[in-house]
Design a protein around this motif. Sequence first.
Motif, mmCIF file in Angstrom:
data_model
loop_
_atom_site.group_PDB
_atom_site.id
_atom_site.type_symbol
_atom_site.label_atom_id
_atom_site.label_comp_id
_atom_site.label_asym_id
_atom_site.label_seq_id
_atom_site.Cartn_x
_atom_site.Cartn_y
_atom_site.Cartn_z
ATOM 1 N N VAL A 1 0.843 -1.203 0.000
ATOM 2 C CA VAL A 1 0.000 0.000 0.000
ATOM 3 C C VAL A 1 0.877 1.251 0.000
ATOM 4 O O VAL A 1 0.626 2.202 -0.749
ATOM 5 C CB VAL A 1 -0.946 -0.005 1.211
ATOM 6 C CG1 VAL A 1 -1.638 1.347 1.361
ATOM 7 C CG2 VAL A 1 -1.994 -1.104 1.054
ATOM 8 N N SER A 2 1.900 1.262 0.831
ATOM 9 C CA SER A 2 2.807 2.414 0.897
ATOM 10 C C SER A 2 3.515 2.624 -0.433
ATOM 11 O O SER A 2 3.657 3.763 -0.909
ATOM 12 C CB SER A 2 3.841 2.216 2.010
ATOM 13 O OG SER A 2 3.222 2.039 3.261
ATOM 14 N N LEU A 3 3.946 1.535 -1.034
ATOM 15 C CA LEU A 3 4.651 1.610 -2.311
ATOM 16 C C LEU A 3 3.732 2.119 -3.415
ATOM 17 O O LEU A 3 4.120 2.978 -4.220
ATOM 18 C CB LEU A 3 5.215 0.240 -2.673
ATOM 19 C CG LEU A 3 6.066 0.137 -3.944
ATOM 20 C CD1 LEU A 3 7.270 1.065 -3.849
ATOM 21 C CD2 LEU A 3 6.523 -1.306 -4.151
ATOM 22 N N ALA A 4 2.498 1.614 -3.442
ATOM 23 C CA ALA A 4 1.536 2.042 -4.461
ATOM 24 C C ALA A 4 1.229 3.536 -4.319
ATOM 25 O O ALA A 4 1.170 4.272 -5.316
ATOM 26 C CB ALA A 4 0.258 1.222 -4.352
ATOM 27 N N ALA A 5 1.031 3.995 -3.079
ATOM 28 C CA ALA A 5 0.741 5.417 -2.844
ATOM 29 C C ALA A 5 1.920 6.293 -3.270
ATOM 30 O O ALA A 5 1.736 7.345 -3.899
ATOM 31 C CB ALA A 5 0.423 5.643 -1.372
ATOM 32 N N LEU A 6 3.114 5.842 -2.954
ATOM 33 C CA LEU A 6 4.308 6.617 -3.291
ATOM 34 C C LEU A 6 4.519 6.684 -4.801
ATOM 35 O O LEU A 6 4.850 7.747 -5.352
ATOM 36 C CB LEU A 6 5.526 5.993 -2.610
ATOM 37 C CG LEU A 6 6.794 6.838 -2.525
ATOM 38 C CD1 LEU A 6 6.517 8.171 -1.849
ATOM 39 C CD2 LEU A 6 7.863 6.071 -1.759
ATOM 40 N N VAL A 7 4.313 5.568 -5.486
ATOM 41 C CA VAL A 7 4.448 5.551 -6.945
ATOM 42 C C VAL A 7 3.401 6.460 -7.585
ATOM 43 O O VAL A 7 3.699 7.214 -8.523
ATOM 44 C CB VAL A 7 4.319 4.118 -7.491
ATOM 45 C CG1 VAL A 7 4.180 4.125 -9.015
ATOM 46 C CG2 VAL A 7 5.536 3.287 -7.078
ATOM 47 N N ALA A 8 2.162 6.408 -7.090
ATOM 48 C CA ALA A 8 1.090 7.236 -7.649
ATOM 49 C C ALA A 8 1.422 8.718 -7.522
ATOM 50 O O ALA A 8 1.261 9.486 -8.482
ATOM 51 C CB ALA A 8 -0.228 6.925 -6.942
ATOM 52 N N ILE A 9 1.906 9.125 -6.349
ATOM 53 C CA ILE A 9 2.252 10.531 -6.149
ATOM 54 C C ILE A 9 3.450 10.924 -7.003
ATOM 55 O O ILE A 9 3.472 11.991 -7.631
ATOM 56 C CB ILE A 9 2.534 10.794 -4.657
ATOM 57 C CG1 ILE A 9 1.245 10.654 -3.840
ATOM 58 C CG2 ILE A 9 3.155 12.176 -4.449
ATOM 59 C CD1 ILE A 9 1.467 10.622 -2.363
ATOM 60 N N THR A 10 4.432 10.052 -7.077
ATOM 61 C CA THR A 10 5.652 10.357 -7.802
ATOM 62 C C THR A 10 5.424 10.418 -9.311
ATOM 63 O O THR A 10 6.061 11.204 -10.016
ATOM 64 C CB THR A 10 6.735 9.309 -7.478
ATOM 65 O OG1 THR A 10 6.889 9.229 -6.063
ATOM 66 C CG2 THR A 10 8.078 9.686 -8.089
ATOM 67 N N TRP A 11 4.487 9.615 -9.801
ATOM 68 C CA TRP A 11 4.282 9.525 -11.248
ATOM 69 C C TRP A 11 3.182 10.457 -11.755
ATOM 70 O O TRP A 11 3.317 11.081 -12.809
ATOM 71 C CB TRP A 11 3.970 8.088 -11.637
ATOM 72 C CG TRP A 11 3.953 7.889 -13.134
ATOM 73 C CD1 TRP A 11 2.877 7.755 -13.946
ATOM 74 C CD2 TRP A 11 5.094 7.835 -13.983
ATOM 75 N NE1 TRP A 11 3.253 7.608 -15.248
ATOM 76 C CE2 TRP A 11 4.629 7.651 -15.310
ATOM 77 C CE3 TRP A 11 6.476 7.918 -13.770
ATOM 78 C CZ2 TRP A 11 5.477 7.555 -16.406
ATOM 79 C CZ3 TRP A 11 7.327 7.819 -14.862
ATOM 80 C CH2 TRP A 11 6.829 7.639 -16.157
ATOM 81 N N TRP A 12 2.065 10.546 -11.005
ATOM 82 C CA TRP A 12 0.902 11.261 -11.528
ATOM 83 C C TRP A 12 0.621 12.614 -10.889
ATOM 84 O O TRP A 12 -0.067 13.445 -11.485
ATOM 85 C CB TRP A 12 -0.349 10.384 -11.397
ATOM 86 C CG TRP A 12 -0.383 9.270 -12.388
ATOM 87 C CD1 TRP A 12 -0.514 9.376 -13.744
ATOM 88 C CD2 TRP A 12 -0.278 7.874 -12.106
ATOM 89 N NE1 TRP A 12 -0.487 8.135 -14.335
ATOM 90 C CE2 TRP A 12 -0.348 7.185 -13.354
ATOM 91 C CE3 TRP A 12 -0.136 7.128 -10.940
ATOM 92 C CZ2 TRP A 12 -0.281 5.806 -13.442
ATOM 93 C CZ3 TRP A 12 -0.061 5.756 -11.029
ATOM 94 C CH2 TRP A 12 -0.134 5.102 -12.267
ATOM 95 N N ALA A 13 1.090 12.876 -9.704
ATOM 96 C CA ALA A 13 0.792 14.143 -9.039
ATOM 97 C C ALA A 13 1.511 15.309 -9.722
ATOM 98 O O ALA A 13 2.535 15.122 -10.397
ATOM 99 C CB ALA A 13 1.189 14.077 -7.568
#
Length: 235
Positions: A146-158
């Motif tokens: 979950v932490s990894l998915a959230a971090l990837v989402a912020i890093t890639w799409w935010a």
Amino acid sequence: MDLITQIWERATTTQEPPSGEVVLLTAGVALVCLIVPTLWHLTRHVLTIVHESAHATVAVLTGRRLAGVRLHSDTSGLTLSVGKPRGPGMIAMAFAGYTGPAVLGLAAAWVLGRGYAVGMLWLLVVALGLLLVQIRNWYGLWTVLVSLAALVAITWWATPVWQSGFAYGLTWFLLLGAPRAVIELQSSRHRSRGARTSDADILANLTHVPGLVWVGAFLVVTVGALAWAATLLVR
């Protein structure tokens, strides 16, 4: 290769630092996470991940063989390694846990001060990916995923503004949360009085230096890192 090139370009491109007001706002958000009990219980898992990662990293660096990491729903964790039961390597590994979040926060503040907010986030993605293969229980696996998915989402799409704000907020949380965790440690030691299995008591057994002294050392490192990093972030 195109994906790797994109990631590399994003990670090595500097971003404009946020205003002083935004930096203080992210610190305020991190502080709220520490003060509100429900938020603290939820976000403390982040500190546990970093705590156990620090144990694991130092274990490998000192020549011990890492046997796995466990993360539990009560925000506790356990890092297992194989090697000499005593000696400098074991002492360094035991000391790394409570100081790990503060040291990581200080390093993150240094990177942020040079404008590499996205680069810092990608480094954390890599670190979580390495931790993932060492997890040995289902709850720990779920927490890291979950932490990894959230971090990837912020890093890639935010957007860059949100990426920078998240990076600063996470850094403040590590820096502010580390001393609170040490205070909780001593409170727990005071309540237990009997059999103690905390890092401070492990260090006391290894060195014959009282556990309270080690708690004090944890506090000195964590508060010192907070003070130093604050000058980097606010500047």
